[in-house]
Motif scaffolding. Structure first.
Motif, mmCIF file in Angstrom:
data_model
loop_
_atom_site.group_PDB
_atom_site.id
_atom_site.type_symbol
_atom_site.label_atom_id
_atom_site.label_comp_id
_atom_site.label_asym_id
_atom_site.label_seq_id
_atom_site.Cartn_x
_atom_site.Cartn_y
_atom_site.Cartn_z
ATOM 1 N N MET A 114 11.465 17.562 12.394
ATOM 2 C CA MET A 114 10.957 16.779 11.264
ATOM 3 C C MET A 114 11.345 15.308 11.378
ATOM 4 N N THR A 115 12.567 15.040 11.844
ATOM 5 C CA THR A 115 12.963 13.636 12.007
ATOM 6 C C THR A 115 12.104 12.946 13.069
ATOM 7 N N GLN A 116 11.706 13.692 14.106
ATOM 8 C CA GLN A 116 10.802 13.138 15.101
ATOM 9 C C GLN A 116 9.408 12.940 14.520
ATOM 10 N N LEU A 117 8.990 13.876 13.684
ATOM 11 C CA LEU A 117 7.668 13.797 13.073
ATOM 12 C C LEU A 117 7.533 12.560 12.197
ATOM 13 N N PHE A 118 8.568 12.262 11.397
ATOM 14 C CA PHE A 118 8.519 11.134 10.469
ATOM 15 C C PHE A 118 9.199 9.876 11.018
ATOM 16 N N ASP A 119 9.751 9.971 12.231
ATOM 17 C CA ASP A 119 10.373 8.825 12.893
ATOM 18 C C ASP A 119 11.466 8.208 12.018
ATOM 19 N N VAL A 120 12.411 9.048 11.596
ATOM 20 C CA VAL A 120 13.499 8.571 10.757
ATOM 21 C C VAL A 120 14.783 9.323 11.128
ATOM 22 N N ALA A 121 15.884 8.603 11.317
ATOM 23 C CA ALA A 121 17.227 9.170 11.523
ATOM 24 C C ALA A 121 17.288 10.152 12.689
ATOM 25 N N GLN A 122 16.523 9.888 13.755
ATOM 26 C CA GLN A 122 16.535 10.800 14.895
ATOM 27 C C GLN A 122 17.888 10.770 15.616
ATOM 28 N N GLU A 123 18.448 9.575 15.802
ATOM 29 C CA GLU A 123 19.725 9.455 16.498
ATOM 30 C C GLU A 123 20.842 10.119 15.712
#
Length: 415
Positions: free
Chosen positions: A377-386
């Motif tokens: 989901m973080t990859q999907l929305f491009d947020v807080a991936q790291e």
């Protein structure tokens, strides 16, 4: 049965996970390049579309009956309680730590959304096959345990793709809002706006919150039409959100693992369908044999993917130690204690069947690390991936010790 014997039984499946995960991590390194990011994504799709549905269908169709489904009614409630109490504890952690707004959803999700499928599919059958297992016959235990784990995966997927999905989505919106605010702060005032329009906007800013175009020729009728249009836009936006949630729920119900669970429940609960594919005399037993063969590839593949994905955290940004400690404390201290209390209370009230393996699975649902779908989901929305990668690394490393200790305690309480 002695505590140390149970500790040995509980440690074996965790060691298996660690060994295969390390192999996946080594295969994902730049030196070997056998399991790069693209390969893991492709393998993950195969597991999602073919292997996992096959495993869920074969295990449920073989061991589940309609009476079992009726007696398992507490498991959906239990999974919901894991999300409820985990979410409350995560919210408390957010209020204490005060992280950046776009990280709030990730922290709450990591505290509330456990890996209710993949790890249970690995751990439970492995414990059943150990000689010191307190759950009876190895073969029966493994078959029934897979059914419990498959049901848990189906329920967990539904909660994750509704509740957790909205958490990460709201974090993405906050992140975009912060980016927009930062960009606006560096923009120069609009020089094309004349003095009269600026004065009008300043005078009416506190009274009119709707974006109405202001010109010298604007009359009351035009303003009214703008307000009506804005109201319709708000209504349309609310309706779009409702439709979006319903669409997400429908997508989860149509996901291959969920469909595999539904069809497995159908074949297991309907006698004549079960007799078509299950048993030596079943006319279509080749279907069950083929599906079972596919399902056997699920556990090694997902464990290799898990090891490969965890290597990302070694190259990513750091997360505050207080955040890591908070998530670890919720997942491996407070949540398991709550789980013991809830399962024991439900058993005393007569809500649970007598099977100790069922009680063990219910307790284990409070002890697993965060769901891997959060990373998707973080990859999907491009947020807080790291940040998600770092949290995953620590929670899954500590899970090796925490799952062993808590599994031992659970078996000791139930034996």
């Amino acid at each position: 049965m002695g505590f140390w014997t149970l500790l040995e039984v509980a440690s074996m499946p965790i060691l298996q996970v660690l060994i295969i995960s390390v192999l996946g991590a080594v295969m994902a390194t730049d030196y070997l390049k056998l399991l790069p990011a693209d390969a893991r994504k492709s393998l993950n799709r195969i597991v999602f579309v073919a292997f996992t549905p096959s495993l869920m269908f074969s295990s449920l169709a073989e061991s589940v009956t309609f009476q079992d489904i009726e007696s398992w009614w507490f498991m959906p409630v239990n999974v919901g309680l894991t999300f409820l109490f985990g979410g409350i504890l995560g919210w408390i952690a957010v209020k204490i730590l005060k992280p950046k707004p776009h990280l709030e959803g990730l922290i709450i999700a990591a505290c509330s959304s456990g890996n209710l499928g993949n790890l249970l599919l690995i751990v439970i059958p492995a414990i059943c096959k150990e000689d010191g297992s307190p759950f009876g016959d190895h073969k029966v235990c493994a078959s029934v345990g897979l059914s419990y784990a498959s049901f848990s995966m189906a329920l967990g997927g539904f909660y994750i793709w509704t509740y957790t999905y909205q958490l990460i989505r709201s974090s993405s919106l906050k992140f975009e809002a912060l980016k927009s605010a930062d960009e606006e702060a560096f923009k120069e005032p609009n020089k094309d706006l004349d003095t009269n329009e600026k004065s009008y906007l300043l005078d009416n800013n506190s009274q009119d919150q709707l974006p109405v175009s202001v010109t010298k020729s604007t009359d009351n009728q035009t303003i009214a039409s703008k307000i009506a249009a804005e109201i319709e836009s708000i209504k349309g936006s609310s309706w779009s959100k409702i439709v979006g949630v319903l669409h997400t729920i429908l997508e989860e119900l149509m996901a291959p693992p969920t469909l595999g669970a539904i069809v497995g429940f159908l074949f297991g609960s309907v006698t004549w369908l079960k007799n078509l594919v299950i048993g030596d005399a079943a006319p279509l037993r080749v279907i069950q044999d083929s599906v079972k063969l596919l399902g056997d590839g699920t556990i090694p593949c997902i464990t290799l993917i898990l090891g490969g994905n965890l290597t990302q955290a070694l190259r990513k940004a750091e997360v505050k130690p207080s955040t890591i400690i908070a998530v670890l404390s919720v997942r491996y201290i407070f949540s398991p204690l709550i789980g013991i209390g809830i399962v024991k209370a439900a058993a005393n009230l007569g809500f649970l069947p007598a099977d100790p393996l069922y009680h063990f699975v219910l307790m284990l649902q409070y002890t697993v690390p965060p769901a891997m779908n959060i990373g998707t989901m973080t990859q999907l929305f491009d947020v807080a991936q790291e940040e998600c990668s770092v949290l995953f690394m620590w929670t899954y490393l500590v899970a090796a010790l925490a799952l062993t200790i808590w599994s031992t305690i659970f078996m000791w309480l139930l034996s």
